[in-house]
Design an enzyme around this catalytic site. Structure first.
Site, PDB file in Angstrom:
ATOM      1  CG  ASP A 113       6.235   0.919 -35.665  1.00  0.00           C
ATOM      2  OD1 ASP A 113       5.476  -0.083 -35.585  1.00  0.00           O
ATOM      3  OD2 ASP A 113       7.425   0.835 -36.020  1.00  0.00           O
TER       4      ASP A 113
ATOM      5  NE  ARG B 281      -3.678 -10.733 -40.786  1.00  0.00           N
ATOM      6  CZ  ARG B 281      -3.464 -10.906 -39.485  1.00  0.00           C
ATOM      7  NH1 ARG B 281      -2.576 -11.804 -39.069  1.00  0.00           N
ATOM      8  NH2 ARG B 281      -4.135 -10.208 -38.595  1.00  0.00           N
TER       9      ARG B 281
ATOM     10  CG  ASP C  48      -4.051 -11.385 -28.370  1.00  0.00           C
ATOM     11  OD1 ASP C  48      -3.770 -12.181 -27.459  1.00  0.00           O
ATOM     12  OD2 ASP C  48      -3.196 -10.746 -29.004  1.00  0.00           O
TER      13      ASP C  48
HETATM   14  P1  AMP Z   1       0.726 -10.103 -31.336  1.00  0.00           P
HETATM   15  O1  AMP Z   1       1.315 -10.764 -30.139  1.00  0.00           O
HETATM   16  O2  AMP Z   1       1.671  -9.889 -32.474  1.00  0.00           O
HETATM   17  O3  AMP Z   1      -0.524 -10.765 -31.780  1.00  0.00           O
HETATM   18  O4  AMP Z   1       0.352  -8.611 -30.896  1.00  0.00           O
HETATM   19  C1  AMP Z   1      -0.293  -8.277 -29.703  1.00  0.00           C
HETATM   20  C2  AMP Z   1      -0.865  -6.882 -29.803  1.00  0.00           C
HETATM   21  O5  AMP Z   1       0.165  -5.945 -30.109  1.00  0.00           O
HETATM   22  C3  AMP Z   1      -1.923  -6.704 -30.866  1.00  0.00           C
HETATM   23  O6  AMP Z   1      -2.866  -5.817 -30.368  1.00  0.00           O
HETATM   24  C4  AMP Z   1      -1.151  -6.092 -32.006  1.00  0.00           C
HETATM   25  O7  AMP Z   1      -1.966  -5.355 -32.879  1.00  0.00           O
HETATM   26  C5  AMP Z   1      -0.175  -5.194 -31.273  1.00  0.00           C
HETATM   27  N1  AMP Z   1       1.037  -4.926 -32.055  1.00  0.00           N
HETATM   28  C6  AMP Z   1       2.040  -5.763 -32.359  1.00  0.00           C
HETATM   29  N2  AMP Z   1       2.983  -5.154 -33.088  1.00  0.00           N
HETATM   30  C7  AMP Z   1       2.573  -3.878 -33.268  1.00  0.00           C
HETATM   31  C8  AMP Z   1       3.113  -2.732 -33.940  1.00  0.00           C
HETATM   32  N3  AMP Z   1       4.265  -2.766 -34.574  1.00  0.00           N
HETATM   33  N4  AMP Z   1       2.384  -1.594 -33.903  1.00  0.00           N
HETATM   34  C9  AMP Z   1       1.210  -1.529 -33.261  1.00  0.00           C
HETATM   35  N5  AMP Z   1       0.670  -2.554 -32.612  1.00  0.00           N
HETATM   36  C10 AMP Z   1       1.335  -3.718 -32.607  1.00  0.00           C
HETATM   37 MG    MG Z   2      -2.039 -10.833 -32.720  1.00  0.00          MG
END
Ligand code: AMP
Ligand code: MG
Length: 528
Positions: A139, A197, A280
């Protein structure tokens, strides 16, 4: 110091690099471009919960601006300041050891890059500001609990002297967000929030991996050249229009290896576990980025991870972080092979990791022990023995090292026992510790280290206050009930982590028993 409206935007990323021609939020694969223009989604009732005046000052913004009505509107996502050029970045990544393809800023929206004091460029980024083309099936939002954690930890890490992205503000949105916190089918509504940030760059290892995975060497080179020219001036790359020589790319990778190694050594010094070291989530600047299910060691345990999603393999456990950083750097180096053409030179750059890490870590270890420098032959075994003792019984790492700076006379063991989570230390631990203290004292005597300078050195390396998991959770509980003072109070304490702050003992105390198994206090999922 400038007002919000006076901030000068230079937006070098969007000015110089290729954009996705589509500007909708339709989920899609974005090729041939490094980002997509997208605006934050407006929220119901943006309200500032906390701001960082140090971060405001850093970017040249008058800290009194944080309190203004316009501030919450802009940093909640309801308005843009003239000059902003908002966009979401495309990147890929290796998640838990496997290539995951395109990821991208799924809920982060960069507002633009300002020209700050002394000409420094600072990118402002909202996290939780709504859908982007990279949101996939999610979302684009963030909930209050994870936003409090990201806001506080970013600033706490800065004050601890750990390289990190910064946080300017924490704004609640007035909207509700659906989350299944334990991934067990019990989704519920939670308050939404947005963190702003701040970093010189939000480019990640995965930003290079994505074009490389598609064989798009032109795009890969544009990104590398931009990053080298804007964020690594010390490499003296030729100006745009002249090709960057292969050895400069190698020197750049060497620099990323160095900053990443130093960052992880700091994590080990302060007892921080990132929790999700996917490529990432690795900044090209060697800064801690993406505060998700991170945690702080309470009892010293190299096998600990706060991330429930990683509970099986414990890939990202405390004691494994330097190896993962090294692995991630290998992924980065592989991605940029086409720019260099010389695999061996890149391999050599990455192979330098171990020596740099060891030097950084042992230097910090020397400070943690109050030694002027680290003599591997003599101090190596001393350190190994100490960490072995810390594992005998559950022993709070932060309290232990802080107490170790105290007098080393007859009462030393009972002072150190304040770090024990049991009923003091048992016989085996006491015996081991007394023997160890004997060797430690001899070493200090041989080096002529006096108590005063020893304490000063140790107190500068061993924080008294860290963002204990349960302290963050208590602040979150209060914020969720509409009381932001728990967050601001904690931020205030964490601004001076190495100073003993009278009247604030409770912020330096051992984790209470009730917090041992409570979610948020001991373990966290990726749901945020
Ligand atoms: P993270 O492990 O939190 O770094 O997230 C991995 C990927 O999932 C990244 O591309 C984030 O932008 C995406 N992501 C995590 N949470 C959300 C969210 N609530 N809505 C959209 N993308 C998300
Ligand atoms: Mg991330």
């Amino acid at each position: 110091m400038k007002t919000l409206l006076d901030l000068e935007f230079q937006n070098r990323f969007t000015r110089d690099l290729p954009a996705d021609p589509e500007t909708t939020t339709r989920p899609r694969e974005v090729t041939g471009a490094l980002y997509s223009r997208v605006s934050p989604t407006a929220v119901a009732a943006p309200k500032l919960i906390a701001g960082s005046r140090e971060c405001a000052t850093l970017i040249g913004l008058d800290p009194s601006e944080l309190e203004g009505e316009d501030f919450a509107r802009v940093f909640g996502g309801n308005a843009l300041v003239p000059g902003m050029d908002p966009f979401a970045m495309a990147y890929g990544g290796h998640q838990f050891g496997h290539w995951a393809g395109q990821l991208g800023d799924g809920r982060a929206i960069n507002l633009g890059e300002i020209r700050g004091p002394k000409g420094a460029g600072w990118t402002l980024q909202l996290k939780g500001a709504g859908m982007t083309p990279y949101s996939r099936r999610a979302d684009g939002l963030a909930v209050l609990r994870s936003s409090v954690r990201e806001f506080l930890c970013s600033e706490a890490m800065f004050h601890l002297g750990v390289p990190t992205t910064r946080a300017l503000s924490l704004v609640t949105t007035g909207d509700q967000v659906m989350r299944d916190m334990f991934y067990d089918g019990n989704a519920k509504l939670e308050p939404g929030a947005v963190v702003c940030r701040v970093a010189r760059s939000f480019v990640r290892f995965g930003s290079f991996e994505l074009p490389a995975s598609r064989g798009d060497e032109v795009l890969l080179r544009s990104l590398a050249d931009h990053v080298i020219r804007t964020s690594f001036p010390e490499l003296n790359a030729p100006p745009a229009g002249t090709a960057i020589p292969a050895e400069t790319y190698v020197a750049w990778v060497r620099e990323v290896v160095r900053t990443t190694a130093v960052m992880v050594a700091h994590w080990m010094r302060v007892g921080f576990v990132h929790g999700v070291m996917n490529t990432d989530n690795m900044s090209i600047l060697g800064e801690t980025i993406d505060y998700g299910p991170y945690g702080w060691l309470e009892g010293y345990d190299p096998g600990w991870t706060p991330n429930t999603t990683d509970a099986q393999g414990k890939r990202y456990r405390f004691g494994n972080q330097h190896q993962i950083a090294h692995w991630n750097l290998t992924r980065l180096a592989s991605a940029v092979v086409p720019l260099v053409g010389d695999v061996e030179a890149l391999q050599e750059a990455v192979d330098g990791f171990q020596a740099i890490y060891t030097e950084a870590w042992t230097g910090m270890l020397a400070s943690k022990l109050g030694l002027p420098e680290f003599d591997e032959e003599r101090d190596g075994p001393l350190a190994v023995d100490l960490f072995r003792i810390l594992e005998l019984q559950e022993t709070d790492m932060t309290i232990f090292f802080r107490e170790l700076a105290g007098p080393l006379g007859g009462d030393a063991v009972s002072a150190l026992a304040r770090a024990s989570y049991g009923d003091g230390f048992d016989g085996e631990t006491v015996t081991a510790l007394e023997a160890w203290l004997g060797s430690y004292r001899s070493r200090l005597e041989a080096l002529g280290v006096e108590d005063g300078p020893r304490r000063a050195r140790m107190d500068g390396a061993n924080p008294r206050y860290v963002l204990r998991n349960y302290l963050a959770q208590l602040a979150i509980d209060r914020a969720a009930k509409g009381d932001p003072t728990g967050v601001t109070e904690l931020l205030e304490v964490l601004r001076r982590p190495y100073e003993d702050q009278p009247g604030r003992d409770e912020f330096a105390a051992r984790r209470p028993e009730w917090a041992r198994h409570r979610a948020g206090c001991s373990t966290l999922s990726c749901s945020s």
